[in-house]
Design an enzyme around this catalytic site. Sequence first.
Site, PDB file in Angstrom:
ATOM      1  N   SER A  60      -3.474  -5.329  -5.218  1.00  0.00           N
ATOM      2  CA  SER A  60      -2.276  -4.535  -4.890  1.00  0.00           C
ATOM      3  C   SER A  60      -1.165  -4.680  -5.909  1.00  0.00           C
ATOM      4  O   SER A  60      -0.092  -4.090  -5.734  1.00  0.00           O
ATOM      5  CB  SER A  60      -1.712  -4.954  -3.535  1.00  0.00           C
ATOM      6  OG  SER A  60      -2.608  -4.610  -2.529  1.00  0.00           O
TER       7      SER A  60
ATOM      8  N   THR B 160       2.099  -5.874  -1.817  1.00  0.00           N
ATOM      9  CA  THR B 160       3.180  -5.936  -2.787  1.00  0.00           C
ATOM     10  C   THR B 160       3.804  -7.319  -2.788  1.00  0.00           C
ATOM     11  O   THR B 160       4.084  -7.868  -1.728  1.00  0.00           O
ATOM     12  CB  THR B 160       4.290  -4.942  -2.369  1.00  0.00           C
ATOM     13  OG1 THR B 160       3.725  -3.659  -2.318  1.00  0.00           O
ATOM     14  CG2 THR B 160       5.477  -4.991  -3.314  1.00  0.00           C
TER      15      THR B 160
ATOM     16  N   THR C 201       4.166  -3.954  -7.700  1.00  0.00           N
ATOM     17  CA  THR C 201       3.033  -3.424  -6.933  1.00  0.00           C
ATOM     18  C   THR C 201       2.242  -2.403  -7.743  1.00  0.00           C
ATOM     19  O   THR C 201       2.776  -1.782  -8.673  1.00  0.00           O
ATOM     20  CB  THR C 201       3.543  -2.746  -5.641  1.00  0.00           C
ATOM     21  OG1 THR C 201       2.453  -2.453  -4.782  1.00  0.00           O
ATOM     22  CG2 THR C 201       4.289  -1.466  -5.929  1.00  0.00           C
TER      23      THR C 201
ATOM     24  N   ARG D 137       2.620   9.329  -7.452  1.00  0.00           N
ATOM     25  CA  ARG D 137       3.281   8.779  -6.253  1.00  0.00           C
ATOM     26  C   ARG D 137       4.021   7.474  -6.611  1.00  0.00           C
ATOM     27  O   ARG D 137       3.506   6.612  -7.304  1.00  0.00           O
ATOM     28  CB  ARG D 137       2.237   8.505  -5.175  1.00  0.00           C
ATOM     29  CG  ARG D 137       2.803   7.922  -3.854  1.00  0.00           C
ATOM     30  CD  ARG D 137       2.717   6.416  -3.815  1.00  0.00           C
ATOM     31  NE  ARG D 137       3.130   5.874  -2.516  1.00  0.00           N
ATOM     32  CZ  ARG D 137       3.321   4.580  -2.289  1.00  0.00           C
ATOM     33  NH1 ARG D 137       3.134   3.697  -3.244  1.00  0.00           N
ATOM     34  NH2 ARG D 137       3.702   4.153  -1.106  1.00  0.00           N
TER      35      ARG D 137
ATOM     36  N   THR E  16       7.588  -5.238   1.853  1.00  0.00           N
ATOM     37  CA  THR E  16       6.187  -5.016   1.508  1.00  0.00           C
ATOM     38  C   THR E  16       5.611  -4.082   2.562  1.00  0.00           C
ATOM     39  O   THR E  16       6.142  -3.974   3.655  1.00  0.00           O
ATOM     40  CB  THR E  16       5.424  -6.354   1.477  1.00  0.00           C
ATOM     41  OG1 THR E  16       4.095  -6.128   0.987  1.00  0.00           O
ATOM     42  CG2 THR E  16       5.351  -7.007   2.838  1.00  0.00           C
ATOM     43  N   GLY E  17       4.555  -3.377   2.213  1.00  0.00           N
ATOM     44  CA  GLY E  17       3.958  -2.458   3.170  1.00  0.00           C
ATOM     45  C   GLY E  17       4.122  -1.022   2.718  1.00  0.00           C
ATOM     46  O   GLY E  17       4.317  -0.756   1.530  1.00  0.00           O
TER      47      GLY E  17
HETATM   48  N1  GLY Z   1       5.302  -1.242  -0.909  1.00  0.00           N
HETATM   49  C1  GLY Z   1       4.686  -0.729  -2.034  1.00  0.00           C
HETATM   50  C2  GLY Z   1       4.312   0.674  -1.991  1.00  0.00           C
HETATM   51  O1  GLY Z   1       4.279   1.286  -0.937  1.00  0.00           O
HETATM   52  O2  GLY Z   1       4.013   1.209  -3.013  1.00  0.00           O
END
Ligand code: GLY
Length: 336
Positions: A80, A194, A212, A222, A245-246
């Site tokens: 990640s 992340t 990340t 994106r 994170t997430g």
């Molecule tokens: N939290 C990292 C992402 O959604 O890219």
Amino acid sequence: MINRRKFLRHSVLSTGAILLAQQLNAKSNLEVKLPLVISTWAPNVKANKAAWEILSKSGRALDAVEKGVMVVEADPDDTSVGYGGLPDRDGNVTLDACIMDELGGNGSVMCIENIMHPISVARLVMEKTPHVILAGKGAFEFAIQQGFKKENLLTASSEKFWKEWLKTSMYNPMDTMKHMKQKRAPGSIDNHDTIGMLAMDVNGNLSGACSTSGMAFKMKGRVGDSPIIGAGLFVDNEIGAATATGVGEEVIRICGSHTVVEAMRYGKSPREACQIAVERMYKLRKNNLNDMQIGFIAVNKSGEIGAFALNEGFTYAYRLGDGIDVVKSADFLLKK
Ligand code: GLY
């Protein structure tokens, strides 16, 4: 008003560092022994260890968070972040990172490719350009100008995951997450790792960093929350710092990390502040959030730390003045 809960820590710091910490504590009425570092996710004890090498020698929090995050960026087994990160749907590993220091400085790179340490590029954006964010090709070219090497970041293992995903090309991000969760961490909702790291040095100064490879098999271009100041990370050296994170889309919608720091500004503890952000997110998007994970960690200016997550399974790792690694599971909102 800052929460003034009292807690004691043992310390292995030099006399000078202890004195500084005591001066700070005298102001805040706490007996925390600095420095401290906290990261999202249990495996990031390794990142905390690297940060500690700087912090324990009375180094600057900014140097510590950069060094800590670099460990994870270079780890091919972390899918990640950085090298070994899962690619977008077209097979490109695109990275996002940002960094903030104690002086209000911030730097960020978005969607950068072929550079192993986006966090260090973000720092140079902060220190060497008049800008805050560089994206895509511009970020890459800036990195090359600054002496970074062009590298292939797609490992054989991540390529294999991607090719397997291509067989169905399931693109609904939540379905993709469910699929990946079974591949990477069966039985867990945590598949999005992340690294966000916050540190306070012996001078009581705060910095933060976040890095990340973003959502696996995302659309080309994106960008998540991690390189967005106030979403994936926010540091206010007078108040505290927070990182997320997430699923970045949800964090961006509520300017998550800024929300956490603002709640601390108005007197909430770090843990309460993280909970406020998660609850706000849930109120906004309720039924969309059940299967995803979002977690925040935070530290206030008094050295108190806290975390809160949407779902079960979010862990965080920290070291306080005693230099001992601690891993905790965060409290969470959606009790099943
Ligand atoms: N939290 C990292 C992402 O959604 O890219």
